[in-house]
Design a protein around this motif. Structure first.
Motif, PDB file in Angstrom:
ATOM      1  N   PHE A   1      -8.066  -2.071   5.054  1.00  0.00           N
ATOM      2  CA  PHE A   1      -8.668  -3.302   4.092  1.00  0.00           C
ATOM      3  C   PHE A   1      -7.367  -4.550   4.292  1.00  0.00           C
ATOM      4  N   GLY A   2      -6.216  -3.954   4.140  1.00  0.00           N
ATOM      5  CA  GLY A   2      -4.997  -5.004   4.116  1.00  0.00           C
ATOM      6  C   GLY A   2      -4.885  -5.528   5.459  1.00  0.00           C
TER       7      GLY A   2
ATOM      8  N   LEU B   1      -1.453  -7.915  -4.238  1.00  0.00           N
ATOM      9  CA  LEU B   1      -2.649  -7.711  -3.505  1.00  0.00           C
ATOM     10  C   LEU B   1      -2.498  -6.285  -3.023  1.00  0.00           C
ATOM     11  N   PHE B   2      -1.828  -5.835  -2.308  1.00  0.00           N
ATOM     12  CA  PHE B   2      -1.685  -4.800  -1.472  1.00  0.00           C
ATOM     13  C   PHE B   2      -1.417  -3.314  -2.511  1.00  0.00           C
TER      14      PHE B   2
ATOM     15  N   LEU C   1      -4.894  -2.763  -3.822  1.00  0.00           N
ATOM     16  CA  LEU C   1      -5.621  -2.183  -2.887  1.00  0.00           C
ATOM     17  C   LEU C   1      -5.238  -0.695  -2.579  1.00  0.00           C
TER      18      LEU C   1
ATOM     19  N   THR D   1       0.829  -1.065  -0.159  1.00  0.00           N
ATOM     20  CA  THR D   1      -0.008   0.120  -0.038  1.00  0.00           C
ATOM     21  C   THR D   1       1.011   1.242   0.011  1.00  0.00           C
TER      22      THR D   1
ATOM     23  N   TYR E   1      -7.528  -8.088   6.040  1.00  0.00           N
ATOM     24  CA  TYR E   1      -7.269  -9.333   5.306  1.00  0.00           C
ATOM     25  C   TYR E   1      -6.086 -10.165   5.862  1.00  0.00           C
TER      26      TYR E   1
ATOM     27  N   ALA F   1      -6.785   1.608   2.198  1.00  0.00           N
ATOM     28  CA  ALA F   1      -6.134   0.422   1.878  1.00  0.00           C
ATOM     29  C   ALA F   1      -5.412  -0.319   2.927  1.00  0.00           C
TER      30      ALA F   1
ATOM     31  N   SER G   1      -8.347   1.956  -3.359  1.00  0.00           N
ATOM     32  CA  SER G   1      -8.858   2.543  -2.098  1.00  0.00           C
ATOM     33  C   SER G   1      -8.063   3.346  -1.243  1.00  0.00           C
TER      34      SER G   1
END
Length: 239
Positions: A161-162, A147-148, A151, A70, A165, A158, A155
């Motif tokens: 949300f990271g 993935l991150f 994100l 992120t 997860y 991020a 977003s």
């Protein structure tokens, strides 16, 4: 597909004084735990596997992935400075790919290397446990970073949300709910480690062929989609 200027700026952002301090905390904690466990329990393959699997792979690697993935692009989007980068004659997929390479490198450095050192401290790489978990950290670093990074592109929340997860899905549901383990980067990476370690030293609920396909698929799709979202972000800025 790789731009040195973008890479230099991304490294500078990720390894700034505050973020670098955060990145160092978990590796130092892992090594400290390894030293303490070795001092009190001695060299034991089961204990070594428990520490490396339970803390290094389940907690440290995804959290460092959140910070690096992120942080590679999220702050630039939040403060609007991404506009200056997008104004340069650099293709959007090149920006994303370069930032991915940097995020992967940082995640590997701060997760795989400490994992190997901790493994050597815990049992001297008995049963190839240190090497196996180091490889798991390496392959997980790639998927987590992709993935991150995605994100961070889609977003403004991020990091939240990271963390959800990493801490809820991977650490909680991935450990307690059998079906959730199939969709866990942690389990995919452990599947690779299982083939390297001695028999029974590392276990995974996902077979190696499926894990390999999922690791590659998630990395490629996340990177591609992040490039598409960045392209859309530029167009929105121009409008």
């Amino acid at each position: 597909m790789y731009d040195p200027t973008v890479a230099r700026l991304t490294y500078r952002a990720l390894l700034g004084r505050r973020r670098a301090a955060i990145l160092f905390v978990l590796p130092v904690l892992l090594v400290a735990i390894a030293v303490a466990v070795r001092a009190f329990a001695g060299a034991d393959d089961g204990v070594a596997s428990g520490v490396l699997g339970g803390f290094a792979i389940a907690t440290m690697v995804p959290l460092i992935g959140v910070i690096a993935g992120t942080g590679a692009i999220g702050p630039e989007i939040d403060d609007g400075s991404i506009v200056y980068l997008l104004a340069k004659p650099v293709k959007r997929p090149t920006i994303i790919f370069t930032k991915l390479i940097v995020a992967v490198a940082v995640t590997m450095l701060f997760s795989a290397l400490p994992t190997f050192v901790a493994g050597l401290i815990l049992n001297g790489n008995g049963g190839q446990i240190a090497v196996a978990y180091t490889i798991a950290a390496l392959v997980a670093s790639i998927a987590y970073s992709a993935l991150f990074l995605l994100l961070g592109t889609v977003s403004r929340h991020a990091v939240v949300f990271g963390l959800v997860y990493a801490l809820v899905w991977e650490a909680l549901f991935g450990s307690l709910v059998p079906g959730a383990r199939t969709l866990s980067v942690q389990q995919w990476s452990l599947s690779v480690a299982e083939k390297v370690a001695g028999e029974g030293a590392v276990t995974s609920d996902v077979g190696l062929p499926l894990a390999t396909v999922l690791l590659i698929g998630v990395t490629v799709v996340a990177t591609w989609y992040a490039g598409q979202k960045l392209r859309a972000l530029k167009l929105a800025g121009e409008e």
